[in-house]
Design an enzyme around this catalytic site. Sequence first.
Site, PDB file in Angstrom:
ATOM      1  N   HIS A  18       0.870  -1.186   0.000  1.00  0.00           N
ATOM      2  CA  HIS A  18       0.000   0.000   0.000  1.00  0.00           C
ATOM      3  C   HIS A  18       0.901   1.228   0.000  1.00  0.00           C
ATOM      4  O   HIS A  18       1.262   1.751   1.044  1.00  0.00           O
ATOM      5  CB  HIS A  18      -0.914  -0.055   1.226  1.00  0.00           C
ATOM      6  CG  HIS A  18      -1.832   1.125   1.348  1.00  0.00           C
ATOM      7  ND1 HIS A  18      -2.816   1.176   2.302  1.00  0.00           N
ATOM      8  CD2 HIS A  18      -1.918   2.297   0.656  1.00  0.00           C
ATOM      9  CE1 HIS A  18      -3.464   2.323   2.198  1.00  0.00           C
ATOM     10  NE2 HIS A  18      -2.925   3.029   1.218  1.00  0.00           N
ATOM     11  N   HIS A  20       1.612   4.802  -2.514  1.00  0.00           N
ATOM     12  CA  HIS A  20       1.186   5.615  -3.667  1.00  0.00           C
ATOM     13  C   HIS A  20       2.416   6.253  -4.296  1.00  0.00           C
ATOM     14  O   HIS A  20       3.196   6.906  -3.586  1.00  0.00           O
ATOM     15  CB  HIS A  20       0.234   6.722  -3.222  1.00  0.00           C
ATOM     16  CG  HIS A  20      -0.996   6.215  -2.527  1.00  0.00           C
ATOM     17  ND1 HIS A  20      -2.199   6.082  -3.162  1.00  0.00           N
ATOM     18  CD2 HIS A  20      -1.201   5.794  -1.254  1.00  0.00           C
ATOM     19  CE1 HIS A  20      -3.103   5.616  -2.315  1.00  0.00           C
ATOM     20  NE2 HIS A  20      -2.516   5.430  -1.142  1.00  0.00           N
ATOM     21  N   HIS A 194      -9.401   1.510  -1.111  1.00  0.00           N
ATOM     22  CA  HIS A 194      -9.280   2.231   0.148  1.00  0.00           C
ATOM     23  C   HIS A 194     -10.663   2.247   0.793  1.00  0.00           C
ATOM     24  O   HIS A 194     -11.628   2.684   0.165  1.00  0.00           O
ATOM     25  CB  HIS A 194      -8.845   3.675  -0.085  1.00  0.00           C
ATOM     26  CG  HIS A 194      -7.374   3.852  -0.256  1.00  0.00           C
ATOM     27  ND1 HIS A 194      -6.654   3.170  -1.189  1.00  0.00           N
ATOM     28  CD2 HIS A 194      -6.482   4.628   0.415  1.00  0.00           C
ATOM     29  CE1 HIS A 194      -5.384   3.527  -1.099  1.00  0.00           C
ATOM     30  NE2 HIS A 194      -5.247   4.411  -0.131  1.00  0.00           N
ATOM     31  N   GLU A 197     -11.043   4.048   6.131  1.00  0.00           N
ATOM     32  CA  GLU A 197     -10.065   5.055   6.568  1.00  0.00           C
ATOM     33  C   GLU A 197     -10.892   6.263   7.031  1.00  0.00           C
ATOM     34  O   GLU A 197     -11.097   6.449   8.229  1.00  0.00           O
ATOM     35  CB  GLU A 197      -9.104   5.454   5.427  1.00  0.00           C
ATOM     36  CG  GLU A 197      -8.062   6.483   5.846  1.00  0.00           C
ATOM     37  CD  GLU A 197      -7.296   7.117   4.661  1.00  0.00           C
ATOM     38  OE1 GLU A 197      -7.837   7.248   3.564  1.00  0.00           O
ATOM     39  OE2 GLU A 197      -6.134   7.533   4.899  1.00  0.00           O
ATOM     40  N   ASP A 274       1.969   3.913   2.810  1.00  0.00           N
ATOM     41  CA  ASP A 274       1.034   4.843   2.162  1.00  0.00           C
ATOM     42  C   ASP A 274       1.770   5.864   1.274  1.00  0.00           C
ATOM     43  O   ASP A 274       1.773   5.724   0.070  1.00  0.00           O
ATOM     44  CB  ASP A 274       0.181   5.567   3.223  1.00  0.00           C
ATOM     45  CG  ASP A 274      -1.242   5.816   2.761  1.00  0.00           C
ATOM     46  OD1 ASP A 274      -1.621   5.306   1.710  1.00  0.00           O
ATOM     47  OD2 ASP A 274      -1.989   6.516   3.474  1.00  0.00           O
ATOM     48  N   ASP A 275       2.348   6.868   1.914  1.00  0.00           N
ATOM     49  CA  ASP A 275       3.022   7.947   1.171  1.00  0.00           C
ATOM     50  C   ASP A 275       4.345   8.237   1.881  1.00  0.00           C
ATOM     51  O   ASP A 275       4.453   9.237   2.607  1.00  0.00           O
ATOM     52  CB  ASP A 275       2.121   9.185   1.155  1.00  0.00           C
ATOM     53  CG  ASP A 275       0.789   8.910   0.478  1.00  0.00           C
ATOM     54  OD1 ASP A 275       0.736   8.961  -0.759  1.00  0.00           O
ATOM     55  OD2 ASP A 275      -0.184   8.604   1.185  1.00  0.00           O
TER      56      ASP A 275
HETATM   57  N1  ADE Z   1      -3.975   8.830  -1.717  1.00  0.00           N
HETATM   58  C1  ADE Z   1      -2.736   8.876  -1.203  1.00  0.00           C
HETATM   59  N2  ADE Z   1      -2.770   8.626   0.122  1.00  0.00           N
HETATM   60  C2  ADE Z   1      -4.080   8.427   0.438  1.00  0.00           C
HETATM   61  C3  ADE Z   1      -4.763   8.131   1.634  1.00  0.00           C
HETATM   62  N3  ADE Z   1      -4.137   7.984   2.804  1.00  0.00           N
HETATM   63  N4  ADE Z   1      -6.094   8.011   1.592  1.00  0.00           N
HETATM   64  C4  ADE Z   1      -6.763   8.155   0.441  1.00  0.00           C
HETATM   65  N5  ADE Z   1      -6.163   8.418  -0.713  1.00  0.00           N
HETATM   66  C5  ADE Z   1      -4.837   8.551  -0.724  1.00  0.00           C
HETATM   67 ZN    ZN Z   2      -3.372   4.917   0.605  1.00  0.00          ZN
END
Ligand code: ADE
Ligand code: ZN
Length: 333
Positions: A18, A20, A194, A197, A274-275
């Site tokens: 997971h 991006h 997703h 969340e 995630d990021d």
């Molecule tokens: N795109 C990138 N990070 C995200 C996240 N945490 N939730 C939803 N979309 C995303």
């Molecule tokens: Zn994500």
Amino acid sequence: MIPITKEAIRALPKIELHIHLEGTFSKEYVCELAEKLHVPLPRDKEHLFDFTCLAEFLEMLDWNCSLIRRGEDAEQLAYQFAEYAKEEGIIYAEVILNPTHWKNISLEVLVPSVLAGFERAAQDGLTDCRLMVSLLRTQSTETARDTVEWLIGNPHPRLIGLSVDGNEEAAESNERFSPLFAKAKESGLHLTAHAGESSGPEGVWEALELLQAERIDHGVRSVNDEKLMNYLKENHIPLNVCFTSNILCNIFTEENHPLKALFDYGLVVTVSTDDPQILVDTMCYELEHIASLYGWGMEELIRLQYHAAEAVFCSEEKKELLRGKIREFESNC
Ligand code: ADE
Ligand code: ZN
């Protein structure tokens, strides 16, 4: 308990499911691109990645991605991710790419360029990366349909799945996207979503029932629904949990985050970043932080990697290869 060390975490064969591509721009890279294009920064460099909520965070991704205007730059970004992943000891990654964030490069250029970057990286012995293209919760049904049709018409061995991300609170999209996910599935693409969340457990139920998601990105709000918890457990549906992301996006606090509860319940929980550049730092940092918070040893971190090897969207042979690498590490622990 096998004690945690930085070296052991780095050496542990890790799987990232997971992540991006939008979240892999470093501050330095953003500044470099902005300078080259003579685009002023929206804030000073120190505060460039500051945000207060998920909506603001998603807008920041739009701005970062708007700096990529040529296929070569997208290819390079993908390659750079594989370099980072290799340094982190990540042996396999499934990367999400949401074309709606990339306003200045077309889907037809963006996706093949990213795939070419992953291919070049694999040939250079870097981490094996695959791609999942994502719809945005808030995009129109028409543009989403165009994206899915393009994906179906342009198969590639590294293009393995369809995803949906963005702000679940901001749009009712499960029903609209349901036929698109069904079409993608028919064409052989895997499905992830997703959910759970910024939505509650009902978001996870909808992802499973309307989108036919095979696994859930985040899914942490499932903890509020015992029936759902049992369903996820019985059906081995993986949750790709991103701990630090959830803290920074105000989904949970460190104290009430359900990662340990989900893990102890016996769900197929994985830990992802995630990021990473914007939120977390690195995969090794994330694992070290979680282990220290929960008092975990290497056993739990190894179990997380077995979970990820179960959750991957690839052939049985590849799965066995990944499991074999984890087993080998475990036997030398
Ligand atoms: N795109 C990138 N990070 C995200 C996240 N945490 N939730 C939803 N979309 C995303
Ligand atoms: Zn994500």
